[in-house]
Design a protein around this motif. Structure first.
Motif, PDB file in Angstrom:
ATOM      1  N   VAL A  18      -2.776   1.761   5.099  1.00  0.00           N
ATOM      2  CA  VAL A  18      -1.925   2.842   4.593  1.00  0.00           C
ATOM      3  C   VAL A  18      -1.420   3.699   5.754  1.00  0.00           C
ATOM      4  O   VAL A  18      -0.246   4.069   5.811  1.00  0.00           O
ATOM      5  CB  VAL A  18      -2.686   3.714   3.578  1.00  0.00           C
TER       6      VAL A  18
ATOM      7  N   ASP B 269       0.815  -1.210   0.000  1.00  0.00           N
ATOM      8  CA  ASP B 269       0.000   0.000   0.000  1.00  0.00           C
ATOM      9  C   ASP B 269       0.852   1.264   0.000  1.00  0.00           C
ATOM     10  O   ASP B 269       0.379   2.337  -0.375  1.00  0.00           O
ATOM     11  CB  ASP B 269      -0.925   0.019   1.219  1.00  0.00           C
TER      12      ASP B 269
ATOM     13  N   CYS C  59      -4.007  11.442  -3.750  1.00  0.00           N
ATOM     14  CA  CYS C  59      -4.758  10.776  -2.688  1.00  0.00           C
ATOM     15  C   CYS C  59      -6.177  11.319  -2.705  1.00  0.00           C
ATOM     16  O   CYS C  59      -6.384  12.533  -2.643  1.00  0.00           O
ATOM     17  CB  CYS C  59      -4.105  11.020  -1.327  1.00  0.00           C
TER      18      CYS C  59
ATOM     19  N   ASN D 157      -5.464   6.007  -4.462  1.00  0.00           N
ATOM     20  CA  ASN D 157      -4.634   6.061  -3.249  1.00  0.00           C
ATOM     21  C   ASN D 157      -5.398   6.514  -2.018  1.00  0.00           C
ATOM     22  O   ASN D 157      -4.872   7.228  -1.157  1.00  0.00           O
ATOM     23  CB  ASN D 157      -3.411   6.948  -3.493  1.00  0.00           C
TER      24      ASN D 157
ATOM     25  N   LEU E 140       2.228   6.599  -2.121  1.00  0.00           N
ATOM     26  CA  LEU E 140       0.945   5.958  -1.829  1.00  0.00           C
ATOM     27  C   LEU E 140       0.606   5.047  -3.005  1.00  0.00           C
ATOM     28  O   LEU E 140       0.643   5.477  -4.165  1.00  0.00           O
ATOM     29  CB  LEU E 140      -0.139   7.009  -1.625  1.00  0.00           C
ATOM     30  N   ASN E 141       0.268   3.798  -2.724  1.00  0.00           N
ATOM     31  CA  ASN E 141       0.215   2.806  -3.802  1.00  0.00           C
ATOM     32  C   ASN E 141      -1.076   1.993  -3.800  1.00  0.00           C
ATOM     33  O   ASN E 141      -1.073   0.773  -3.725  1.00  0.00           O
ATOM     34  CB  ASN E 141       1.431   1.873  -3.695  1.00  0.00           C
ATOM     35  N   ARG E 142      -2.186   2.707  -3.916  1.00  0.00           N
ATOM     36  CA  ARG E 142      -3.476   2.059  -4.172  1.00  0.00           C
ATOM     37  C   ARG E 142      -4.084   2.746  -5.399  1.00  0.00           C
ATOM     38  O   ARG E 142      -5.147   3.381  -5.315  1.00  0.00           O
ATOM     39  CB  ARG E 142      -4.412   2.187  -2.965  1.00  0.00           C
TER      40      ARG E 142
ATOM     41  N   GLY F  67       1.984  10.000  -5.121  1.00  0.00           N
ATOM     42  CA  GLY F  67       1.042   8.913  -5.308  1.00  0.00           C
ATOM     43  C   GLY F  67       1.308   8.146  -6.590  1.00  0.00           C
ATOM     44  O   GLY F  67       1.883   8.682  -7.537  1.00  0.00           O
TER      45      GLY F  67
END
Length: 263
Positions: free
Chosen positions: A31, A4, A61, A25, A18-20, A55
């Motif tokens: 997270v 995440d 985000c 994100n 940030l890795n969604r 992100g």
């Protein structure tokens, strides 16, 4: 399953991504826990002299993951803020190292205010900012009611919060919400170059600046003048100040080490 939060290092810069991307994100407990761990490591590592927060994908985000609030018992939003958002914002503002937020796309709700908690915020031209809270019956959190009026004034803060309109990165820069809007092409490289530049500056002086700017939110002029005096006294004893003066006299670029105050 992808992490995440991606944590990488380039020289003295710690990069937090940030890795969604499929959720733009959005922030969830996983997270937040990952960010807390990342900042704990940054605080303890003197080789890290700047932080770059960005992100993955087309969003920076999008704020809280609202799907957490569907079904089941009603969540205590205040408890979630107390557990995750407030500690994160406080850590970012208190961190004695500069944080660059590189807003590469959508920044909405708490995601927008997460960016504003950084020291320097840049955004690419295709990015946008939305205080989306009013759209779901909430008020800005993650520091939003503090950052907005301090950055853009009361009138614009109220308009952004109460209307919930989306503004472009160009508009955000024009009103002073962010430091600068940059072209999409080469944005990631420009963000890293900015963070790398900050990492090469006198670390103790930047930490002192953060302390002073934070205090200015509540200090009167007399108290702030005294704080400047006290901090400058400390800065005058650092190896970086001595190096800066030597470099000035020798007409060469200074090489700052970020070393602590000399004995």
């Amino acid at each position: 399953m992808a992490e995440d939060l991606l944590v990488t290092t380039q020289g003295a810069v710690r990069i937090l991504t940030l890795n969604r991307p499929e959720k733009l994100n959005a922030l969830n407990p996983a997270v937040h826990e990952a960010l807390a761990g990342a900042f704990t490591a940054i605080e303890a590592d003197d080789t890290i002299r700047a932080v770059l927060l960005t992100g993955a994908g087309r969003g920076f985000c999008s704020g809280a993951d609202l799907m957490q609030n569907l079904g089941g018992p009603q969540r205590d939003l205040g408890a979630a803020i107390d557990k995750h958002y407030n500690p994160l914002v406080r850590r970012m503002r208190a961190l004695p190292k500069p944080i660059v937020a590189a807003v590469n796309g959508v920044a909405a709700g708490a995601g927008a205010n997460l960016a504003l908690a950084a020291d320097i915020v840049i955004a690419c031209e295709s990015a946008n900012f939305t205080q989306a809270f009013i759209r779901i019956g909430l008020l800005p959190d993650a520091g939003g009611t503090f950052f907005l009026p301090h950055l853009v004034g009361d009138a614009r803060a109220r308009g952004l919060a109460m209307l919930g309109e989306t503004i472009t990165a160009t508009e955000a820069a024009a009103m002073g919400l962010i430091w600068r809007c940059l072209p999409d092409a080469g944005f990631a490289e420009a963000a890293l170059a900015l963070a790398t530049s900050l990492a090469a500056k006198p670390t103790q002086a930047i930490a002192a600046m953060k302390h002073a700017f934070n205090a200015a939110a509540t200090n009167g002029l007399d108290a702030q003048l005294d704080l400047e005096r006290d901090l400058q006294q400390q800065m005058g004893r650092t190896p970086d100040f001595a190096e800066g003066v030597r470099a000035f006299a020798e007409k060469r670029p200074a090489i700052f080490t970020g070393a602590a105050t000399a004995a």
